[in-house]
Design a protein around this motif. Sequence first.
Motif, PDB file in Angstrom:
ATOM      1  N   ARG A 103      78.065  71.132  17.669  1.00  0.00           N
ATOM      2  CA  ARG A 103      76.818  70.293  17.028  1.00  0.00           C
ATOM      3  C   ARG A 103      76.722  70.381  15.620  1.00  0.00           C
ATOM      4  O   ARG A 103      76.455  69.304  15.015  1.00  0.00           O
ATOM      5  CB  ARG A 103      75.358  71.029  17.834  1.00  0.00           C
ATOM      6  N   ALA A 129      76.721  67.565  12.578  1.00  0.00           N
ATOM      7  CA  ALA A 129      75.642  67.067  11.764  1.00  0.00           C
ATOM      8  C   ALA A 129      75.714  67.079  10.233  1.00  0.00           C
ATOM      9  O   ALA A 129      74.867  66.616   9.352  1.00  0.00           O
ATOM     10  CB  ALA A 129      74.540  67.802  12.320  1.00  0.00           C
ATOM     11  N   GLU A 186      61.361  73.556  11.867  1.00  0.00           N
ATOM     12  CA  GLU A 186      61.943  72.683  10.736  1.00  0.00           C
ATOM     13  C   GLU A 186      61.606  73.236   9.509  1.00  0.00           C
ATOM     14  O   GLU A 186      62.358  73.153   8.643  1.00  0.00           O
ATOM     15  CB  GLU A 186      61.314  71.170  10.880  1.00  0.00           C
ATOM     16  N   ARG A 212      64.254  74.621   6.765  1.00  0.00           N
ATOM     17  CA  ARG A 212      64.071  74.071   5.436  1.00  0.00           C
ATOM     18  C   ARG A 212      64.260  75.008   4.376  1.00  0.00           C
ATOM     19  O   ARG A 212      64.835  75.241   3.307  1.00  0.00           O
ATOM     20  CB  ARG A 212      63.058  72.986   5.231  1.00  0.00           C
ATOM     21  N   ASP A 229      67.086  73.923  17.846  1.00  0.00           N
ATOM     22  CA  ASP A 229      67.577  72.325  17.307  1.00  0.00           C
ATOM     23  C   ASP A 229      66.783  72.080  16.414  1.00  0.00           C
ATOM     24  O   ASP A 229      67.076  71.357  15.336  1.00  0.00           O
ATOM     25  CB  ASP A 229      67.272  71.338  18.747  1.00  0.00           C
ATOM     26  N   ARG A 230      65.392  72.340  16.522  1.00  0.00           N
ATOM     27  CA  ARG A 230      64.314  71.917  15.383  1.00  0.00           C
ATOM     28  C   ARG A 230      64.703  72.421  14.034  1.00  0.00           C
ATOM     29  O   ARG A 230      64.594  72.027  12.912  1.00  0.00           O
ATOM     30  CB  ARG A 230      62.914  72.069  15.859  1.00  0.00           C
ATOM     31  N   TYR A 268      67.608  73.677  12.789  1.00  0.00           N
ATOM     32  CA  TYR A 268      68.710  73.197  12.069  1.00  0.00           C
ATOM     33  C   TYR A 268      68.263  71.712  11.737  1.00  0.00           C
ATOM     34  O   TYR A 268      68.878  71.358  10.586  1.00  0.00           O
ATOM     35  CB  TYR A 268      69.770  72.792  13.310  1.00  0.00           C
ATOM     36  N   ARG A 269      67.428  71.028  12.415  1.00  0.00           N
ATOM     37  CA  ARG A 269      66.883  69.636  11.689  1.00  0.00           C
ATOM     38  C   ARG A 269      66.488  69.935  10.565  1.00  0.00           C
ATOM     39  O   ARG A 269      66.585  69.214   9.505  1.00  0.00           O
ATOM     40  CB  ARG A 269      65.855  69.040  12.679  1.00  0.00           C
ATOM     41  N   GLY A 270      65.410  70.778  10.278  1.00  0.00           N
ATOM     42  CA  GLY A 270      64.737  70.963   8.975  1.00  0.00           C
ATOM     43  C   GLY A 270      65.925  71.420   7.884  1.00  0.00           C
ATOM     44  O   GLY A 270      66.027  71.084   6.606  1.00  0.00           O
ATOM     45  N   GLU A 295      68.321  68.514   7.047  1.00  0.00           N
ATOM     46  CA  GLU A 295      67.524  67.349   6.164  1.00  0.00           C
ATOM     47  C   GLU A 295      67.817  67.769   4.868  1.00  0.00           C
ATOM     48  O   GLU A 295      67.983  67.046   3.906  1.00  0.00           O
ATOM     49  CB  GLU A 295      66.223  67.512   6.754  1.00  0.00           C
ATOM     50  N   ARG A 347      71.314  67.323   3.692  1.00  0.00           N
ATOM     51  CA  ARG A 347      71.868  65.923   3.301  1.00  0.00           C
ATOM     52  C   ARG A 347      71.179  65.738   1.702  1.00  0.00           C
ATOM     53  O   ARG A 347      71.842  64.926   1.172  1.00  0.00           O
ATOM     54  CB  ARG A 347      71.257  65.117   4.391  1.00  0.00           C
TER      55      ARG A 347
END
Length: 329
Positions: free
Chosen positions: A14, A18, A65, A69, A105-106, A108-110, A113, A116
């Motif tokens: 995963r 990403a 998130e 972050r 999951d959340r 990793y999303r933060g 983001e 990137r």
Amino acid sequence: VEAVPLPEQLLIARVRRAVPQSAAVRAGIGDDCAVLEVPRGQQLLVTTDFTLENVHFRRDWHAPEVVGRRCLMRGLSDIAAMGGRPLAAFLSLALPADLAQPWVDRFYRGLLELAREFRVAFAGGDTSQSPCGIQADIVVTGAVPRGQAILRSSARPGDRIYVTGELGGSAEAVHQLLKSPRKPAQKLRPADYPRHFHPTPRLAQGEWLRRRGLASAMIDMSDGLSTDLDHICQESGVGAVIEAAAIPLARVGRPAYSVSLERALHGGEDYELLFTSAKKLPSRMAGIDVTQIGQITRGKAMTLALDNGRRQKLIPHGWEHFRKDREPR
Ligand SMILES: [Mg+2]
């Protein structure tokens, strides 16, 4: 509810899909070691930071998130403080067996983001089951032209002392959360405390200074102005005078108010840059306000000059996360 840790292979797959790719990473996730390419003529920077549940975040205060972050943010801010550019990050994650998968999951999303946003590649890590709480250890690597890293140890008497942005905003959020521990974090609108809930590393500003050779010493403010300035003074063998009236107090909350001087002096985790320069600098740098707050002096003492002309000793007030007995007043 899916339980974690996910089988490591699946988690790796995963993350691999990403993460941003980078020419700096010749081999990364999926091999025994990452192989990093350090640009010619540059030196490698390496920094490591823990993010521990109930020390650096609380699950009832911080959305996943935000935790993700802030986890990467801590490492990127250290690279910024050297005047460097990030290359690749590594994450080791220990998760309790009963943690719900959406949290991961959340998280990793933060984190991704922010990765990137600053084109940081993820080049590896480890996952394990944790017997006590969520634990993340981030390693961030970066590069800086040989001999140009901005150290803490090179401030000289007569240098001006500057900070980016505003101070005390992150600690004020923690203060508000501590005041009403049962209040759900959502009641404290993250948008009203951006430096705490959505921090951005001052990479552009650190590089701006390094390219022009303007900063004699630099540190990112994780522990608070008084403690981080003390680090520069100790390492450089100098003292400092800080003008209380010059300190940029963060404006937070709704309706917005200015934080107290105490909060700005001793509150941690603003991740602004604190640096010294022999030159008088413009009031904005790469889109961010820069404020002169004092001067480096001979001798080893740190002094706070108050508006009324009085002077007092500035004592480093160590920032310890979420400990009410040590929390700055
Ligand atoms: Mg640092």
